[in-house]
Scaffold this active site. Structure first.
Site, PDB file in Angstrom:
ATOM      1  N   LYS A 154       0.656  -1.118   0.030  1.00  0.00           N
ATOM      2  CA  LYS A 154      -0.331   0.095   0.071  1.00  0.00           C
ATOM      3  C   LYS A 154       0.931   0.995   0.064  1.00  0.00           C
ATOM      4  O   LYS A 154       0.932   1.250   1.393  1.00  0.00           O
ATOM      5  CB  LYS A 154      -1.117   0.057   1.423  1.00  0.00           C
ATOM      6  CG  LYS A 154      -2.189   1.171   1.066  1.00  0.00           C
ATOM      7  CD  LYS A 154      -2.131   2.056   2.381  1.00  0.00           C
ATOM      8  CE  LYS A 154      -2.857   2.859   2.308  1.00  0.00           C
ATOM      9  NZ  LYS A 154      -2.223   4.152   1.884  1.00  0.00           N
TER      10      LYS A 154
ATOM     11  N   GLU B 199      10.605   2.740   9.763  1.00  0.00           N
ATOM     12  CA  GLU B 199      11.627   4.096   8.667  1.00  0.00           C
ATOM     13  C   GLU B 199      10.806   4.934  10.091  1.00  0.00           C
ATOM     14  O   GLU B 199      10.191   5.071   8.665  1.00  0.00           O
ATOM     15  CB  GLU B 199      12.597   4.256   7.768  1.00  0.00           C
ATOM     16  CG  GLU B 199      13.159   4.742   8.157  1.00  0.00           C
ATOM     17  CD  GLU B 199      13.156   6.398   8.115  1.00  0.00           C
ATOM     18  OE1 GLU B 199      13.573   6.824   8.838  1.00  0.00           O
ATOM     19  OE2 GLU B 199      12.431   6.966   6.135  1.00  0.00           O
TER      20      GLU B 199
ATOM     21  N   CYS C  32      12.329  12.642   5.895  1.00  0.00           N
ATOM     22  CA  CYS C  32      12.714  12.019   6.960  1.00  0.00           C
ATOM     23  C   CYS C  32      14.273  13.105   8.098  1.00  0.00           C
ATOM     24  O   CYS C  32      14.250  12.544   8.809  1.00  0.00           O
ATOM     25  CB  CYS C  32      12.748  10.686   7.260  1.00  0.00           C
ATOM     26  SG  CYS C  32      13.335   9.873   5.988  1.00  0.00           S
TER      27      CYS C  32
ATOM     28  N   GLU D  60       8.282  17.337  14.866  1.00  0.00           N
ATOM     29  CA  GLU D  60       8.703  16.827  13.931  1.00  0.00           C
ATOM     30  C   GLU D  60       7.704  17.805  12.384  1.00  0.00           C
ATOM     31  O   GLU D  60       6.693  17.166  12.729  1.00  0.00           O
ATOM     32  CB  GLU D  60       8.380  15.326  13.511  1.00  0.00           C
ATOM     33  CG  GLU D  60       9.492  15.433  11.596  1.00  0.00           C
ATOM     34  CD  GLU D  60       8.819  13.677  11.289  1.00  0.00           C
ATOM     35  OE1 GLU D  60       9.403  13.098  10.470  1.00  0.00           O
ATOM     36  OE2 GLU D  60       8.560  13.546  11.585  1.00  0.00           O
TER      37      GLU D  60
END
Length: 483
Positions: free
Chosen positions: A175, A249, A283, A385
């Protein structure tokens, strides 16, 4: 422009979904519809797992070199369409055209690397204490892998997950992020045209519920995921309760440390690239900057000039250096954080007001922004973040203080250190607790032939890329062999 029909690739055939309608929008011009379709339903996901399980035995028994040959053919197909598919990536995701074409080509190289990697030694022979016996350690495929990939690298992250999964003999139910179904279709198309057998790769597009269906499916043997720390930890907990391996991750809040002896021209350029390329949606993007007080004023002056010079605009226009964030939700989240920053004790170094008119106001464009933070209360620009082109800056008086501030985060993905001193570089390498350390280069970036991953809240499970990729997609068996 062309409006695509968004479909799924299940058991070797392209199919319409039976779930909810979803729309793929160009973030540079939200009135431009890239594609529409119906997302996958739970039944579609079930069909994908049935196909993957049925295909597994034949695929794992296919010689490794034959599996690798399919990846090599797919790499050639991607290269043939690199400019075309790169332009579609820029339109669909908002990454600038230069970056999008480069990413598309990089995905082909990832396929080639893993096709070659499977030719290397994958096991070993050990002496036994028993006469007439040898001990072998072999590797074998894990089984049916669920893969959930993000929007920000819509073809290269799928490549670095799916290439090792497939070449080591696993089958996959995949996905992609809701925002990038077209590039996922292109990647699956390349593998289909390369001769991948039916059921080995199954692509299911749609809402987050599709990912939830993958994670909870009874036939999944392992799950690899790239996304937020919050979601990754939820998935990991669910899988751990069932004894299913997880590779995550996750998030990052990456720092660049600029020391007193740094080459400021280099540092400014690399920090700007790390912070503002891809609109900060990496990231590994630089979102915290720590600068020695001896050079802070000059560094910030130059960084503001560099930020002001960035050409922001339609991602498909090759003259632009920075495109939009990916969707309205991302825009609202980052814009709200900037409003709070302006109302706080943070000092704007370069912080333009939101675009109020013209094409930049129509798209999801955030201006590059830099704030010097209050030492007593650095706030969300330091701790959270944001995934946008926003940098928070703090000053330090020593290398040791700078390293301590780099480590002042629950995340531990990537760091950049700018210095001309060997001793300080070695101290940074030794003492900074992250998975990736750059000395005199931007924090953002990862090479395909070396391990990639972080520490702390940035990662769970084995690292990705390079030879390390096989650790997740294979399991070892120790064999005691006697005649």
């Amino acid at each position: 422009m062309t409006e695509f029909q968004l479909r799924h690739f299940i058991d070797g055939a392209w199919r319409d979904g039976s779930g909810e309608e979803f729309v793929d929008v160009n973030p540079s011009r939200p009135s431009d519809i890239v594609g529409t379709g119906r997302g996958a339903s739970a039944d579609d996901v079930d069909r994908a797992f049935t196909a993957a399980r049925r295909a597994f035995e034949g695929w794992r028994r296919t010689p490794a070199r034959a599996r690798a040959a399919i990846l090599l053919r797919a790499a050639d197909i991607i290269d043939e369409h690199r400019d075309e598919w790169g332009a579609e990536l820029a339109r669909e995701e908002g990454k600038t055209l230069v970056e999008a074409v480069a990413e598309t080509g990089h995905s082909a190289n990832i396929l080639r690397f893993h096709a070659q990697e499977v030719e290397r030694q994958s096991g070993g022979v050990f002496e036994s204490p028993t006469q007439g016996e040898r001990i072998l350690v072999i590797r074998r495929a894990v089984g049916v892998v669920g893969a959930i990939t993000p929007f920000n690298f819509p073809i290269s992250i799928p490549a670095w997950k799916l290439a090792p999964a497939l070449v080591w003999g696993n089958t996959v139910v995949w996905k992609p992020a809701t925002f990038v179904p077209l590039l996922a279709m292109r990647f699956a198309e390349a593998l289909e045209r390369a001769g991948l057998p039916a059921g080995v790769l199954n692509l299911v597009n749609g809402a987050p519920s599709v990912g939830e269906a993958i994670v909870s499916h009874a036939e999944v043997d392992a799950v690899t995921f790239t996304g937020s720390t919050r979601v990754g930890r939820i998935i990991a907990a669910q899988l751990a309760a069932r004894g299913i391996p997880f590779q995550g991750e996750l998030g990052g809040k990456n720092a660049s440390l600029v020391l007193a002896d740094a080459d400021l021209d280099l540092a400014v350029e690399q920090v700007a690239l790390g912070a503002f390329r891809a609109a900060g949606q990496k990231c590994t993007a630089t979102s915290r900057v720590i600068v020695h007080e001896a050079v802070a004023d000059e560094f910030l002056r130059r960084l503001a000039i560099r930020a002001e010079a960035i050409s922001v605009g339609d991602a498909t226009d090759p003259k632009n250096e920075m495109g939009p964030v990916v969707d309205a939700g991302a825009y609202d989240r980052v814009a709200a954080a900037l409003v709070r920053a302006r109302a706080s004790s943070a000092r704007p170094v370069f912080a333009p007001e939101p675009y109020a008119s013209g094409t930049l106001a129509d798209g999801y464009f955030i201006p590059p922004s830099i704030f010097e933070l209050d030492e007593s209360d650095p706030g969300e620009l330091w701790n959270e973040e944001l995934f946008g082109p926003v940098v928070g800056v703090r000053r330090v008086s020593s290398t040791a203080e700078g390293i301590a501030l780099v480590n002042d985060s629950e995340y531990g993905l990537s760091t950049a250190v700018f210095t001309t001193g060997l001793a300080d570089a070695l101290s940074a390498i030794e003492d900074i607790r992250v998975g990736v350390v750059h000395i005199n280069s931007a924090s953002a970036g990862a090479d395909l032939h070396v391990p990639f991953g972080g520490t702390g809240a940035s990662a769970l499970g084995p690292k990705e890329q390079g030879a390390a990729a096989r650790e997740f997609f294979t399991e070892t068996a120790t064999v005691y062999l006697r005649g």
